[in-house]
Design a protein around this motif. Structure first.
Motif, PDB file in Angstrom:
ATOM      1  N   UNK A 148      51.879   4.441  52.411  1.00  0.00           N
ATOM      2  CA  UNK A 148      53.219   4.682  52.946  1.00  0.00           C
ATOM      3  C   UNK A 148      53.246   5.873  53.890  1.00  0.00           C
ATOM      4  N   UNK A 149      54.160   5.822  54.872  1.00  0.00           N
ATOM      5  CA  UNK A 149      54.237   6.911  55.844  1.00  0.00           C
ATOM      6  C   UNK A 149      55.682   7.193  56.231  1.00  0.00           C
ATOM      7  N   UNK A 150      55.996   8.465  56.375  1.00  0.00           N
ATOM      8  CA  UNK A 150      57.303   8.916  56.851  1.00  0.00           C
ATOM      9  C   UNK A 150      57.181   9.357  58.305  1.00  0.00           C
ATOM     10  N   UNK A 151      58.160   9.036  59.140  1.00  0.00           N
ATOM     11  CA  UNK A 151      58.104   9.434  60.555  1.00  0.00           C
ATOM     12  C   UNK A 151      57.912  10.936  60.750  1.00  0.00           C
ATOM     13  N   UNK A 152      58.537  11.750  59.905  1.00  0.00           N
ATOM     14  CA  UNK A 152      58.405  13.203  60.060  1.00  0.00           C
ATOM     15  C   UNK A 152      56.961  13.646  59.876  1.00  0.00           C
ATOM     16  N   UNK A 153      56.223  12.977  58.984  1.00  0.00           N
ATOM     17  CA  UNK A 153      54.813  13.324  58.802  1.00  0.00           C
ATOM     18  C   UNK A 153      53.981  12.907  60.012  1.00  0.00           C
ATOM     19  N   UNK A 154      54.361  11.805  60.663  1.00  0.00           N
ATOM     20  CA  UNK A 154      53.684  11.403  61.901  1.00  0.00           C
ATOM     21  C   UNK A 154      53.952  12.438  62.991  1.00  0.00           C
ATOM     22  N   UNK A 155      55.205  12.876  63.100  1.00  0.00           N
ATOM     23  CA  UNK A 155      55.567  13.861  64.124  1.00  0.00           C
ATOM     24  C   UNK A 155      54.757  15.139  63.963  1.00  0.00           C
ATOM     25  N   UNK A 156      54.584  15.582  62.723  1.00  0.00           N
ATOM     26  CA  UNK A 156      53.828  16.811  62.478  1.00  0.00           C
ATOM     27  C   UNK A 156      52.381  16.669  62.936  1.00  0.00           C
ATOM     28  N   UNK A 157      51.776  15.518  62.657  1.00  0.00           N
ATOM     29  CA  UNK A 157      50.389  15.287  63.065  1.00  0.00           C
ATOM     30  C   UNK A 157      50.291  15.140  64.584  1.00  0.00           C
ATOM     31  N   UNK A 158      51.257  14.447  65.187  1.00  0.00           N
ATOM     32  CA  UNK A 158      51.249  14.278  66.642  1.00  0.00           C
ATOM     33  C   UNK A 158      51.328  15.629  67.346  1.00  0.00           C
ATOM     34  N   UNK A 159      52.186  16.514  66.851  1.00  0.00           N
ATOM     35  CA  UNK A 159      52.305  17.853  67.435  1.00  0.00           C
ATOM     36  C   UNK A 159      50.990  18.609  67.307  1.00  0.00           C
ATOM     37  N   UNK A 160      50.376  18.489  66.155  1.00  0.00           N
ATOM     38  CA  UNK A 160      49.090  19.153  65.925  1.00  0.00           C
ATOM     39  C   UNK A 160      48.020  18.636  66.880  1.00  0.00           C
ATOM     40  N   UNK A 161      47.991  17.311  67.083  1.00  0.00           N
ATOM     41  CA  UNK A 161      46.981  16.713  67.965  1.00  0.00           C
ATOM     42  C   UNK A 161      47.214  17.069  69.425  1.00  0.00           C
ATOM     43  N   UNK A 162      48.468  17.152  69.838  1.00  0.00           N
ATOM     44  CA  UNK A 162      48.773  17.491  71.230  1.00  0.00           C
ATOM     45  C   UNK A 162      48.315  18.910  71.562  1.00  0.00           C
ATOM     46  N   UNK A 163      48.281  19.770  70.547  1.00  0.00           N
ATOM     47  CA  UNK A 163      47.855  21.151  70.763  1.00  0.00           C
ATOM     48  C   UNK A 163      46.364  21.369  70.491  1.00  0.00           C
ATOM     49  N   UNK A 164      45.706  20.354  69.937  1.00  0.00           N
ATOM     50  CA  UNK A 164      44.309  20.502  69.525  1.00  0.00           C
ATOM     51  C   UNK A 164      43.378  20.603  70.727  1.00  0.00           C
ATOM     52  N   UNK A 165      42.222  21.188  70.497  1.00  0.00           N
ATOM     53  CA  UNK A 165      41.186  21.234  71.528  1.00  0.00           C
ATOM     54  C   UNK A 165      40.754  19.813  71.861  1.00  0.00           C
ATOM     55  N   UNK A 166      40.812  19.424  73.116  1.00  0.00           N
ATOM     56  CA  UNK A 166      40.474  18.045  73.491  1.00  0.00           C
ATOM     57  C   UNK A 166      39.087  17.634  73.031  1.00  0.00           C
TER      58      UNK A 166
END
Length: 297
Positions: free
Chosen positions: A176-194
């Motif tokens: 199961x997944x909640x949208x807020x948990x996806x948003x948190x990971x997406x934000x983390x990935x957008x800031x991550x070292x490519x």
């Protein structure tokens, strides 16, 4: 960093925009709804009003962006759902190439490792491939599990039959997944070292059997004996059609349900464990479900 977010102010894109703005990024939110402009600007983001079907608009919306959060909105009017994904993916690729965006985070899906029999998720798999072929970018494909809010679709069944019914259930496991948990990971990935090569990241908030899901929802709505009964594929399709879902769209969840029951849906996710789970648990969602159930939603 300048980041463009697609998905308007949807369940994932709104909390993602809020997180990115809080972290000091300059965020542009793409929306096809002009009435959303004020709401977007209220989040201290820039609104780009237009449609992903407009290649010129998309290119302009990505101009000067350092990173892109990309998703493909569902189309209930497209005769061929998979082609809709492919066409949207190709427009993204052309705009990314033309504007020089270097970092892309794409909302794909668990099950995208399968090459057949997984319904519209084949479209997400196609877009992953299209993005992987874009030279000079760093891309991460987010593969979330089964969205909690899909369970809202069983409200009428609970009211009419007194139980949950689908072509998966009982002891079948759901990731199961909640949208807020996806948003948190997406934000983390957008800031991550490519990363130098395309990456895949699975996202799950909780793991439960269908029986456990029914028990939690039943407790929350005051029906502690609520059961999740497994039915035939044909019955599931008939239930979808009864809700007014077009047949070319209804076959998608039916195919996905078959893969949940077989275990194939989460097979690749299992190979990547252990993966930390998100913050929002089944019991948290059950309270939201109960509130909506009481209000007749």
């Amino acid at each position: 960093m300048k980041i463009t977010v697609t998905g308007s102010l949807g369940n994932i894109s709104k909390p993602l925009t809020q997180l990115l703005v809080q972290q000091g990024h300059h965020v542009t939110v793409i929306s096809s709804q002009p009435e959303r402009q004020k709401d977007i600007e209220a989040l201290h983001a820039h609104a780009a009003i237009g449609t992903l079907e407009d290649a010129d608009f998309l290119r302009n919306a990505l101009q000067s962006a350092d990173a892109l959060y990309a998703m493909v909105p569902p189309s209930f009017t497209a005769a061929d759902q998979r082609s809709w994904y492919q066409e949207t993916g190709r427009r993204y690729a052309a705009a990314i190439t033309a504007t020089g965006v270097r970092r892309v985070v794409f909302l794909s899906s668990m099950g995208a490792h399968l090459d057949a029999g997984i319904g519209i998720i084949l479209g997400a798999r196609d877009v992953e491939s299209i993005f992987n072929d874009i030279p000079g970018i760093s891309v991460t494909h987010l593969r979330p599990g089964y969205f909690y809010y899909n369970l809202y679709g069983f409200m009428d069944t609970i009211r009419k039959l007194g139980h949950i019914r689908a072509s998966y259930g009982e002891q079948d496991m759901i990731e199961l997944i909640a949208p807020a948990d996806i948003a948190a990971v997406a934000a983390e990935e957008l800031e991550a070292t490519p990363a130098a090569t395309p990456a895949i990241r699975y996202i799950v908030s909780d793991e439960r059997t269908c029986n456990e899901v029914a028990a939690a929802i039943g407790k929350a709505i005051g029906q502690p004996d609520l059961q999740w009964r497994r039915c035939s594929r044909e019955q599931t399709l008939a239930d979808c059609l009864e809700k007014g879902i077009p047949e070319n769209v209804a076959v998608n969840p039916v195919d996905i349900f078959a893969n949940i029951h077989s275990g194939d849906f989460a097979a690749d996710y299992r190979k990547h464990q252990p993966i930390p789970l998100g913050k929002i648990k089944l019991e948290d969602f059950a309270q939201e479900f109960a509130a909506a159930f009481r209000h007749g939603n």
